[in-house]
Motif scaffolding. Structure first.
Motif, PDB file in Angstrom:
ATOM      1  N   ASP A 120       1.026  -1.199   0.184  1.00 54.93           N
ATOM      2  CA  ASP A 120       0.119   0.097   0.067  1.00 54.93           C
ATOM      3  C   ASP A 120       0.872   1.439  -0.050  1.00 54.93           C
ATOM      4  OD1 ASP A 120      -2.567  -1.392   0.056  1.00 54.93           O
ATOM      5  OD2 ASP A 120      -2.733  -1.423   2.118  1.00 54.93           O
ATOM      6  N   ASP A 124       1.212   4.140  -2.900  1.00 54.31           N
ATOM      7  CA  ASP A 124       0.989   5.481  -2.850  1.00 54.31           C
ATOM      8  C   ASP A 124       2.033   6.440  -3.146  1.00 54.31           C
ATOM      9  OD1 ASP A 124      -1.563   4.744  -1.707  1.00 54.31           O
ATOM     10  OD2 ASP A 124      -1.006   4.867   0.478  1.00 54.31           O
ATOM     11  N   GLU A 128       1.679   9.140  -5.763  1.00 57.69           N
ATOM     12  CA  GLU A 128       2.227  10.563  -5.507  1.00 57.69           C
ATOM     13  C   GLU A 128       3.073  11.096  -6.421  1.00 57.69           C
ATOM     14  OE1 GLU A 128       3.271  10.194  -1.476  1.00 57.69           O
ATOM     15  OE2 GLU A 128       1.522   9.684  -0.842  1.00 57.69           O
TER      16      GLU A 128
END
Length: 188
Positions: A120, A124, A128
């Motif tokens: 996860d 992310d 980003e």
């Protein structure tokens, strides 16, 4: 022909085979041989595609009790008809080798060591960074004309993606993110 059959039936070996055999040859096997079975017995098979090149050879993924049992060529595949190249045939070892990395690793800029992180967190970080690159380099208009693109990020797709997946990738990355550099190993 009947004379030959009569003659053969008088031979002791032929007579023994006829009297003791059910035609399977089990009487000639040892107990150890009779107890042997294939590792895919009682396993379920899932159809898949080899992950290596753009040919798209079919594979049967055998699994039992939540564990991978075997990977073999799919004889019903119109592309490979059950055949796999050496890399495709080694797919089982790729997934089950004891030194296979199974955790996400990250090496920060200028760091000397890799550190483990959750999937996860890694996803992310990728999202980003893509979004920040897009925001920083997105061109809406140039010389009065609408451009709406970025040349700072690109996508290289894998050859085992099907047409539907490639279509969605193309729509997301060009229309959604404004990428102009999208390619695929298989040139789909």
């Amino acid at each position: 022909m009947a004379a030959l059959t009569d003659l053969l039936s008088k031979w002791p070996l032929i007579r023994q085979i006829r009297e003791r055999s059910d035609g399977t040859g089990l009487e000639a096997m040892s107990d150890k041989t009779r107890a042997m079975h294939a590792r895919i017995d009682d396993a379920k098979a899932a159809r898949s595609i080899c992950p290596y090149c753009g040919v798209g050879c079919g594979q049967l993924i055998y699994h039992k009790d939540g564990k991978l049992v075997s990977i073999e060529g799919d004889p019903e595949s119109p592309i490979s008809q059950g055949n796999l190249c050496p890399k495709g045939a080694a797919s089982y070892q790729l997934l089950t080798h004891d030194r296979r990395e199974t955790k996400m690793k990250y090496r920060a800029p200028r760091a000397k060591q890799w550190t483990e992180m959750s999937l996860d967190r890694a996803m992310d970080m990728v999202a980003e960074r893509i979004w920040e690159s897009r925001k920083r380099t997105f061109v809406k208009r140039e010389n009065g004309a609408a451009i709406n693109h970025t040349t700072a990020i690109c996508h290289l797709g894998g050859a085992t993606l099907d047409n539907e997946e490639n279509y969605l990738i193309k729509k997301l990355f060009t229309g959604g993110l404004g990428m102009v550099c999208i390619s695929n190993q298989a040139r789909i």
